[in-house]
Design a protein around this motif. Sequence first.
Motif, PDB file in Angstrom:
ATOM      1  N   ASP A 253      11.828   8.683   4.171  1.00 25.32           N
ATOM      2  CA  ASP A 253      11.463   9.723   3.205  1.00 25.32           C
ATOM      3  C   ASP A 253      12.134   9.413   1.881  1.00 25.32           C
ATOM      4  OD1 ASP A 253      10.835  12.014   1.804  1.00 25.32           O
ATOM      5  OD2 ASP A 253      12.043  13.348   3.039  1.00 25.32           O
TER       6      ASP A 253
ATOM      7  N   HIS B  18      14.632   5.409   2.291  1.00 23.94           N
ATOM      8  CA  HIS B  18      14.160   4.025   2.354  1.00 23.94           C
ATOM      9  C   HIS B  18      15.324   3.042   2.391  1.00 23.94           C
ATOM     10  CE1 HIS B  18       9.878   4.772   2.036  1.00 23.94           C
ATOM     11  NE2 HIS B  18      10.145   5.682   1.131  1.00 23.94           N
TER      12      HIS B  18
ATOM     13  N   ILE C 236      10.967   7.983  10.497  1.00 22.92           N
ATOM     14  CA  ILE C 236      10.155   8.261   9.314  1.00 22.92           C
ATOM     15  C   ILE C 236      11.030   8.131   8.073  1.00 22.92           C
ATOM     16  CG2 ILE C 236       8.787   9.977   8.080  1.00 22.92           C
ATOM     17  CD1 ILE C 236       7.887  11.060  10.741  1.00 22.92           C
TER      18      ILE C 236
ATOM     19  N   LEU D 293      14.935  10.836  10.637  1.00 28.12           N
ATOM     20  CA  LEU D 293      14.485  10.929   9.247  1.00 28.12           C
ATOM     21  C   LEU D 293      15.558  10.311   8.369  1.00 28.12           C
ATOM     22  CD1 LEU D 293      12.257  12.263   7.419  1.00 28.12           C
ATOM     23  CD2 LEU D 293      13.838  14.157   7.184  1.00 28.12           C
TER      24      LEU D 293
ATOM     25  N   ASP E 165      12.594  11.300  -0.521  1.00 24.05           N
ATOM     26  CA  ASP E 165      13.352  12.445  -1.002  1.00 24.05           C
ATOM     27  C   ASP E 165      14.524  12.814  -0.100  1.00 24.05           C
ATOM     28  OD1 ASP E 165      11.680  12.798  -3.234  1.00 24.05           O
ATOM     29  OD2 ASP E 165      10.228  13.871  -2.018  1.00 24.05           O
ATOM     30  N   ALA E 166      14.938  11.936   0.799  1.00 25.15           N
ATOM     31  CA  ALA E 166      16.080  12.232   1.674  1.00 25.15           C
ATOM     32  C   ALA E 166      17.327  12.427   0.817  1.00 25.15           C
ATOM     33  CB  ALA E 166      16.290  11.105   2.671  1.00 25.15           C
TER      34      ALA E 166
END
Length: 170
Positions: A94, A42, A92, A39, A96-97
Motif C-alpha cells: 500500500d 512498497h 498487499i 499490509l 499510503d502505509a
Amino acid sequence: WNAGVVYDNNGTARDLSLNLIDNCIQSIRTNGGEPKLILLGHDQYFNLERLLNSNQRYLGQEEYQVGVGSERTFPGTRTGLVLATYQGIPIIPDADAAKSVSSADAVLGSNVYVLDTDYLEIAVAQPTQYVENRDYFAANALVVRGLLYTMGEMRCKNIWTQAKIADLNS
C-alpha cells in the motif's frame, strides 16, 4: 494506529526480518486469531522480497478465495486476484502505509501490519458518491475533474488479534 501487539524499536531504525513477521503471526495465533492479511508499504515489500530471495526462497503466489462473512468462492475458482503470500497469508503493498518517526524526528520506513480481518469492519455513514466539476473557468483549463467521496469508519472488534512492526529502515 494502536495495535494489540506492537513490535517497535523505541524510535531506532532496524531492518525487517522474518523473525519479526513470524513473531507477529505467532502472537496473533496465541491471542485467539488467525492472520489473514499482511499490509505493508512498497519499501518493505521490496525489502521482504530481497530477504526471501537471498534465502533462496520466493514469495508464493496463490489464487485468493474471495468472500463475505461465511460465504466464499470455491477454492480454485478464478477470481482475477493473484497475490504474493508469506506462509499462505496474502501480502498487499500500500503506497499510503504509515511510516514511523525516529527519536530524532526523522521519517523511517513504512510499518508492517499483520491483520486478522475477521475482527475488522468498515461502518459506512455515507455511501460512495461521484462528484464532477465542469467549471472550466475555475479550473483555468478545459478539464473535467471528478471526485469519489465516502464517509466511513474503520472498527476493530478485537485489537489483540492485530499486530504492527514499526521503526523499520526504508
